[in-house]
Design a protein around this motif. Structure first.
Motif, PDB file in Angstrom:
ATOM      1  N   LYS A  79       0.838  -1.204   0.000  1.00 41.27           N
ATOM      2  CA  LYS A  79       0.000   0.000   0.000  1.00 41.27           C
ATOM      3  C   LYS A  79       0.870   1.250   0.000  1.00 41.27           C
ATOM      4  O   LYS A  79       0.571   2.226  -0.700  1.00 41.27           O
ATOM      5  N   LEU A  80       1.936   1.225   0.786  1.00 43.69           N
ATOM      6  CA  LEU A  80       2.840   2.372   0.841  1.00 43.69           C
ATOM      7  C   LEU A  80       3.473   2.627  -0.520  1.00 43.69           C
ATOM      8  O   LEU A  80       3.556   3.778  -0.970  1.00 43.69           O
ATOM      9  N   ARG A  81       3.911   1.571  -1.202  1.00 48.10           N
ATOM     10  CA  ARG A  81       4.545   1.745  -2.513  1.00 48.10           C
ATOM     11  C   ARG A  81       3.558   2.311  -3.528  1.00 48.10           C
ATOM     12  O   ARG A  81       3.930   3.141  -4.363  1.00 48.10           O
ATOM     13  N   ASP A  82       2.307   1.885  -3.457  1.00 50.09           N
ATOM     14  CA  ASP A  82       1.290   2.467  -4.340  1.00 50.09           C
ATOM     15  C   ASP A  82       1.130   3.962  -4.072  1.00 50.09           C
ATOM     16  O   ASP A  82       1.003   4.763  -5.011  1.00 50.09           O
ATOM     17  N   TYR A  83       1.152   4.329  -2.796  1.00 49.73           N
ATOM     18  CA  TYR A  83       1.046   5.742  -2.432  1.00 49.73           C
ATOM     19  C   TYR A  83       2.249   6.526  -2.943  1.00 49.73           C
ATOM     20  O   TYR A  83       2.111   7.610  -3.533  1.00 49.73           O
ATOM     21  N   ASP A 102      14.037  -0.213  -1.879  1.00 51.05           N
ATOM     22  CA  ASP A 102      14.687  -1.431  -2.384  1.00 51.05           C
ATOM     23  C   ASP A 102      15.238  -2.265  -1.228  1.00 51.05           C
ATOM     24  O   ASP A 102      15.136  -3.500  -1.223  1.00 51.05           O
ATOM     25  N   LEU A 103      15.824  -1.591  -0.237  1.00 54.33           N
ATOM     26  CA  LEU A 103      16.358  -2.307   0.924  1.00 54.33           C
ATOM     27  C   LEU A 103      15.235  -2.943   1.731  1.00 54.33           C
ATOM     28  O   LEU A 103      15.337  -4.102   2.168  1.00 54.33           O
ATOM     29  N   LEU A 104      14.134  -2.202   1.915  1.00 57.44           N
ATOM     30  CA  LEU A 104      13.001  -2.748   2.657  1.00 57.44           C
ATOM     31  C   LEU A 104      12.390  -3.939   1.919  1.00 57.44           C
ATOM     32  O   LEU A 104      11.978  -4.922   2.541  1.00 57.44           O
ATOM     33  N   THR A 105      12.351  -3.851   0.593  1.00 60.56           N
ATOM     34  CA  THR A 105      11.830  -4.958  -0.205  1.00 60.56           C
ATOM     35  C   THR A 105      12.671  -6.210   0.014  1.00 60.56           C
ATOM     36  O   THR A 105      12.147  -7.319   0.184  1.00 60.56           O
ATOM     37  N   ALA A 106      13.988  -6.043   0.017  1.00 61.95           N
ATOM     38  CA  ALA A 106      14.888  -7.179   0.224  1.00 61.95           C
ATOM     39  C   ALA A 106      14.695  -7.795   1.606  1.00 61.95           C
ATOM     40  O   ALA A 106      14.739  -9.018   1.766  1.00 61.95           O
ATOM     41  N   LEU A 107      14.459  -6.953   2.617  1.00 61.50           N
ATOM     42  CA  LEU A 107      14.287  -7.461   3.979  1.00 61.50           C
ATOM     43  C   LEU A 107      12.946  -8.173   4.158  1.00 61.50           C
ATOM     44  O   LEU A 107      12.847  -9.135   4.930  1.00 61.50           O
ATOM     45  N   LEU A 108      11.921  -7.701   3.437  1.00 55.99           N
ATOM     46  CA  LEU A 108      10.580  -8.253   3.621  1.00 55.99           C
ATOM     47  C   LEU A 108      10.249  -9.397   2.676  1.00 55.99           C
ATOM     48  O   LEU A 108       9.245 -10.087   2.868  1.00 55.99           O
ATOM     49  N   ASP A 109      11.063  -9.600   1.632  1.00 61.14           N
ATOM     50  CA  ASP A 109      10.784 -10.693   0.702  1.00 61.14           C
ATOM     51  C   ASP A 109      10.758 -12.027   1.441  1.00 61.14           C
ATOM     52  O   ASP A 109      11.646 -12.311   2.251  1.00 61.14           O
ATOM     53  N   VAL A 131       7.610   1.575   7.833  1.00 61.75           N
ATOM     54  CA  VAL A 131       6.620   1.438   6.755  1.00 61.75           C
ATOM     55  C   VAL A 131       5.325   2.154   7.092  1.00 61.75           C
ATOM     56  O   VAL A 131       4.747   2.843   6.237  1.00 61.75           O
ATOM     57  N   ARG A 132       4.863   2.004   8.327  1.00 60.43           N
ATOM     58  CA  ARG A 132       3.534   2.493   8.677  1.00 60.43           C
ATOM     59  C   ARG A 132       3.526   3.919   9.213  1.00 60.43           C
ATOM     60  O   ARG A 132       2.466   4.549   9.256  1.00 60.43           O
ATOM     61  N   GLN A 133       4.699   4.417   9.606  1.00 56.73           N
ATOM     62  CA  GLN A 133       4.709   5.746  10.209  1.00 56.73           C
ATOM     63  C   GLN A 133       5.765   6.671   9.601  1.00 56.73           C
ATOM     64  O   GLN A 133       5.424   7.735   9.073  1.00 56.73           O
ATOM     65  N   ASP A 134       7.030   6.272   9.684  1.00 56.60           N
ATOM     66  CA  ASP A 134       8.106   7.207   9.364  1.00 56.60           C
ATOM     67  C   ASP A 134       8.117   7.652   7.902  1.00 56.60           C
ATOM     68  O   ASP A 134       8.192   8.848   7.609  1.00 56.60           O
ATOM     69  N   ILE A 135       8.076   6.693   6.979  1.00 58.81           N
ATOM     70  CA  ILE A 135       8.147   7.061   5.552  1.00 58.81           C
ATOM     71  C   ILE A 135       6.910   7.835   5.112  1.00 58.81           C
ATOM     72  O   ILE A 135       7.043   8.900   4.482  1.00 58.81           O
ATOM     73  N   PRO A 136       5.683   7.360   5.429  1.00 55.84           N
ATOM     74  CA  PRO A 136       4.515   8.149   5.017  1.00 55.84           C
ATOM     75  C   PRO A 136       4.518   9.556   5.593  1.00 55.84           C
ATOM     76  O   PRO A 136       4.185  10.519   4.900  1.00 55.84           O
TER      77      PRO A 136
END
Length: 201
Positions: A79-83, A102-109, A131-136
């Protein structure tokens, strides 16, 4: 409700322990040791057993396991990436954001990295917060501040703060990745020592 409580008491430790002691009282009665006061003996032993029984232990809350938390976090990250795809950022900030996502994607894959991450509650919490607070919040604050900057030219460009925030978040994620790598390295070293010790024995 009353029926449930009654059934719950029948299955409780207090009733089971009291019943066991009451059976001892009945045994004393049949052997003649309780005498004419056998009802008092049986009831007294039941009461004593119920009193000395350990208290019931309440069930632990049913929290989701770490792997389930990561599954939920992956959904929120999508959802964050769509935003973020709908936000236009200056080139420097956009580059920092791409490095971070990209780093978060690698960690969450899904895979062995996520399996190691699932064993690190603090790491899962840190990723969840990013993901839910800092980046948005960082991106939304930039978008709103950029609009005000157009009305008050000459102030500090908001993209500088955004770039700095994204850099700090990337450093946090990179530190987490390093920690996970060190965990695996220690595991490998421990296995080597185990094999060496086994060989010597």
């Amino acid at each position: 409700m009353a029926t449930n409580k009654f059934i719950g008491y029948l299955e409780s430790r207090k009733n089971l322990t009291g019943s066991a002691c009451g059976l001892v009282g009945l045994a004393l009665t049949f052997t003649g040791l309780a005498g004419a006061y056998w009802p008092v003996v049986v009831v007294g032993l039941y009461g004593a057993g119920a009193l000395i029984a350990p208290p019931e232990r309440p069930s632990l809350p049913d929290f989701p396991d770490p792997s389930a938390q990561l599954d939920e976090l992956r959904v929120d990250f999508a959802k964050l990436r769509d935003y973020l795809n709908g936000i236009e950022l200056p080139p420097a900030a956009a580059g920092r954001l791409t490095e971070l996502t990209d780093l978060l994607t690698a960690l969450l894959d899904p895979g062995w990295v996520a399996a190691v991450l699932a064993q690190d509650p603090e790491g899962v919490h840190a990723l969840s917060r990013a993901v839910r607070q800092d980046i948005p919040e960082a991106v939304d604050t930039f978008v709103r501040t950029r609009w005000w900057t157009r009305l008050t030219p000459g102030t500090e460009p908001p993209e500088r703060h955004l770039e700095r925030q994204l850099t700090l978040l990337h450093e946090e994620a990179d530190h987490l990745a390093t920690t996970l790598h060190e965990t695996e390295a220690r595991r490998q070293e421990s296995h080597t020592r185990y094999l060496e010790d086994r060989g010597r024995s």
